[in-house]
Write a protein that holds these residues in place. Sequence first.
Motif, PDB file in Angstrom:
ATOM      1  N   LEU A   1       0.811  -1.206   0.000  1.00  0.00           N
ATOM      2  CA  LEU A   1       0.000   0.000   0.000  1.00  0.00           C
ATOM      3  C   LEU A   1       0.851   1.265   0.000  1.00  0.00           C
ATOM      4  O   LEU A   1       0.427   2.308  -0.481  1.00  0.00           O
ATOM      5  CB  LEU A   1      -0.903   0.021   1.237  1.00  0.00           C
ATOM      6  CG  LEU A   1      -1.891  -1.132   1.361  1.00  0.00           C
ATOM      7  CD1 LEU A   1      -2.453  -1.178   2.770  1.00  0.00           C
ATOM      8  CD2 LEU A   1      -2.988  -0.992   0.341  1.00  0.00           C
ATOM      9  N   LEU A   2       2.054   1.164   0.568  1.00  0.00           N
ATOM     10  CA  LEU A   2       2.891   2.337   0.763  1.00  0.00           C
ATOM     11  C   LEU A   2       4.327   1.878   0.944  1.00  0.00           C
ATOM     12  O   LEU A   2       4.587   0.899   1.636  1.00  0.00           O
ATOM     13  CB  LEU A   2       2.417   3.079   2.025  1.00  0.00           C
ATOM     14  CG  LEU A   2       3.155   4.306   2.507  1.00  0.00           C
ATOM     15  CD1 LEU A   2       3.037   5.426   1.486  1.00  0.00           C
ATOM     16  CD2 LEU A   2       2.588   4.750   3.843  1.00  0.00           C
ATOM     17  N   SER A   3       5.261   2.585   0.327  1.00  0.00           N
ATOM     18  CA  SER A   3       6.676   2.296   0.502  1.00  0.00           C
ATOM     19  C   SER A   3       7.469   3.537   0.124  1.00  0.00           C
ATOM     20  O   SER A   3       7.420   3.964  -1.036  1.00  0.00           O
ATOM     21  CB  SER A   3       7.102   1.108  -0.358  1.00  0.00           C
ATOM     22  OG  SER A   3       8.471   0.837  -0.184  1.00  0.00           O
ATOM     23  N   LEU A   4       8.162   4.146   1.099  1.00  0.00           N
ATOM     24  CA  LEU A   4       8.936   5.346   0.809  1.00  0.00           C
ATOM     25  C   LEU A   4       9.904   5.663   1.932  1.00  0.00           C
ATOM     26  O   LEU A   4       9.803   5.115   3.023  1.00  0.00           O
ATOM     27  CB  LEU A   4       8.018   6.546   0.570  1.00  0.00           C
ATOM     28  CG  LEU A   4       7.061   6.949   1.695  1.00  0.00           C
ATOM     29  CD1 LEU A   4       7.618   8.104   2.495  1.00  0.00           C
ATOM     30  CD2 LEU A   4       5.735   7.349   1.085  1.00  0.00           C
ATOM     31  N   GLU A   5      10.863   6.536   1.637  1.00  0.00           N
ATOM     32  CA  GLU A   5      11.751   7.084   2.646  1.00  0.00           C
ATOM     33  C   GLU A   5      11.141   8.395   3.141  1.00  0.00           C
ATOM     34  O   GLU A   5      10.404   9.049   2.406  1.00  0.00           O
ATOM     35  CB  GLU A   5      13.150   7.329   2.075  1.00  0.00           C
ATOM     36  CG  GLU A   5      13.931   6.059   1.878  1.00  0.00           C
ATOM     37  CD  GLU A   5      15.385   6.299   1.517  1.00  0.00           C
ATOM     38  OE1 GLU A   5      15.897   7.429   1.710  1.00  0.00           O
ATOM     39  OE2 GLU A   5      16.014   5.340   1.046  1.00  0.00           O
TER      40      GLU A   5
END
Length: 130
Positions: free
Chosen positions: A8-12
Amino acid sequence: MDEVSGTLLSLEFDRSTITMVRHMVTDSARNAGLTGMALEDYVLAVHEAVTNAVRYGNAPRGIAMWREPGVLRCEVTDSGPGIPDRSLHRKRLSRFDFGGRGIWLMHRLSDVNIRTGPEGTRVLLSTPVS
Protein backbone atom coordinates in the motif's frame (compact mmCIF):
# COMPACT_ATOMS: atom_id res chain seq x y z
CA MET A 1 -2.78 -1.20 -4.39
CA ASP A 2 -0.40 -3.73 -5.90
CA GLU A 3 -2.58 -6.83 -6.20
CA VAL A 4 0.37 -9.24 -6.19
CA SER A 5 2.26 -8.11 -3.09
CA GLY A 6 -0.46 -6.18 -1.26
CA THR A 7 1.86 -3.16 -0.92
CA LEU A 8 0.00 0.00 0.00
CA LEU A 9 2.89 2.34 0.76
CA SER A 10 6.68 2.30 0.50
CA LEU A 11 8.94 5.35 0.81
CA GLU A 12 11.75 7.08 2.65
CA PHE A 13 10.92 9.99 4.95
CA ASP A 14 12.53 12.70 7.04
CA ARG A 15 11.48 15.45 9.44
CA SER A 16 10.04 17.58 6.62
CA THR A 17 7.69 14.82 5.42
CA ILE A 18 6.18 13.58 8.72
CA THR A 19 2.80 15.24 8.09
CA MET A 20 2.64 13.94 4.52
CA VAL A 21 3.51 10.42 5.74
CA ARG A 22 0.74 10.55 8.35
CA HIS A 23 -1.81 11.49 5.65
CA MET A 24 -0.53 8.71 3.39
CA VAL A 25 -0.73 6.18 6.24
CA THR A 26 -4.29 7.29 6.99
CA ASP A 27 -5.36 6.95 3.35
CA SER A 28 -3.60 3.59 2.94
CA ALA A 29 -5.07 2.14 6.15
CA ARG A 30 -8.54 3.37 5.19
CA ASN A 31 -8.16 1.79 1.74
CA ALA A 32 -7.11 -1.45 3.45
CA GLY A 33 -10.41 -1.50 5.36
CA LEU A 34 -9.74 0.19 8.71
CA THR A 35 -12.40 2.60 9.93
CA GLY A 36 -13.38 4.53 13.04
CA MET A 37 -11.33 4.13 16.21
CA ALA A 38 -9.36 1.20 14.78
CA LEU A 39 -8.15 3.52 12.01
CA GLU A 40 -7.34 6.36 14.40
CA ASP A 41 -5.50 4.07 16.84
CA TYR A 42 -3.41 2.46 14.12
CA VAL A 43 -2.48 5.75 12.49
CA LEU A 44 -1.41 7.13 15.88
CA ALA A 45 0.72 4.03 16.58
CA VAL A 46 2.44 4.35 13.19
CA HIS A 47 2.89 8.09 13.68
CA GLU A 48 4.67 7.44 16.99
CA ALA A 49 7.07 5.04 15.24
CA VAL A 50 7.73 7.55 12.44
CA THR A 51 8.28 10.39 14.90
CA ASN A 52 10.68 8.28 16.97
CA ALA A 53 12.65 7.33 13.85
CA VAL A 54 13.08 11.01 13.00
CA ARG A 55 13.83 12.09 16.56
CA TYR A 56 16.20 9.31 17.60
CA GLY A 57 17.26 7.39 14.48
CA ASN A 58 19.50 8.20 11.56
CA ALA A 59 18.80 8.39 7.85
CA PRO A 60 17.82 6.63 5.79
CA ARG A 61 14.39 6.16 7.37
CA GLY A 62 11.73 4.16 5.62
CA ILE A 63 8.12 3.13 5.90
CA ALA A 64 6.31 0.29 4.17
CA MET A 65 2.69 -0.75 4.60
CA TRP A 66 1.02 -3.84 3.24
CA ARG A 67 -2.02 -5.98 3.71
CA GLU A 68 -2.02 -9.70 4.33
CA PRO A 69 -5.13 -11.85 4.82
CA GLY A 70 -6.84 -10.46 7.91
CA VAL A 71 -4.02 -8.13 8.95
CA LEU A 72 -2.55 -4.76 8.05
CA ARG A 73 1.18 -4.34 8.66
CA CYS A 74 3.44 -1.31 8.69
CA GLU A 75 7.20 -1.39 9.06
CA VAL A 76 9.18 1.71 10.09
CA THR A 77 12.97 1.52 9.85
CA ASP A 78 15.98 3.71 10.57
CA SER A 79 19.73 3.18 10.55
CA GLY A 80 20.63 3.58 14.19
CA PRO A 81 21.81 3.99 16.90
CA GLY A 82 19.21 1.62 18.40
CA ILE A 83 16.71 1.96 21.23
CA PRO A 84 18.05 1.76 24.82
CA ASP A 85 16.70 -1.15 26.89
CA ARG A 86 15.22 1.23 29.48
CA SER A 87 12.98 2.71 26.77
CA LEU A 88 11.98 -0.65 25.31
CA HIS A 89 10.83 -2.19 28.57
CA ARG A 90 9.14 0.73 30.29
CA LYS A 91 6.06 -0.67 32.05
CA ARG A 92 4.68 2.31 33.92
CA LEU A 93 4.46 6.00 33.28
CA SER A 94 3.31 8.68 35.63
CA ARG A 95 1.50 11.81 34.58
CA PHE A 96 4.66 13.70 35.48
CA ASP A 97 6.92 11.80 33.07
CA PHE A 98 8.06 13.95 30.19
CA GLY A 99 8.39 12.00 26.96
CA GLY A 100 8.91 8.28 26.72
CA ARG A 101 5.34 7.48 25.77
CA GLY A 102 5.85 6.57 22.10
CA ILE A 103 6.73 2.89 22.47
CA TRP A 104 4.34 2.49 25.39
CA LEU A 105 1.54 3.94 23.25
CA MET A 106 2.40 1.82 20.20
CA HIS A 107 2.00 -1.33 22.32
CA ARG A 108 -1.43 -0.21 23.50
CA LEU A 109 -2.71 0.65 20.02
CA SER A 110 -1.34 -2.21 17.88
CA ASP A 111 0.61 -5.46 17.91
CA VAL A 112 4.27 -4.39 17.93
CA ASN A 113 7.51 -6.20 17.17
CA ILE A 114 10.74 -4.23 17.60
CA ARG A 115 14.21 -5.28 16.50
CA THR A 116 16.90 -2.79 17.41
CA GLY A 117 20.65 -2.50 17.65
CA PRO A 118 23.57 -0.27 16.72
CA GLU A 119 22.84 -0.79 13.00
CA GLY A 120 19.29 0.51 13.29
CA THR A 121 15.75 -0.22 14.36
CA ARG A 122 12.82 -2.00 12.71
CA VAL A 123 9.36 -1.48 14.20
CA LEU A 124 6.60 -3.69 12.81
CA LEU A 125 3.07 -2.63 13.72
CA SER A 126 0.15 -4.93 12.93
CA THR A 127 -3.60 -4.69 13.36
CA PRO A 128 -6.51 -6.91 12.36
CA VAL A 129 -8.49 -5.88 9.30
CA SER A 130 -11.47 -7.54 7.65
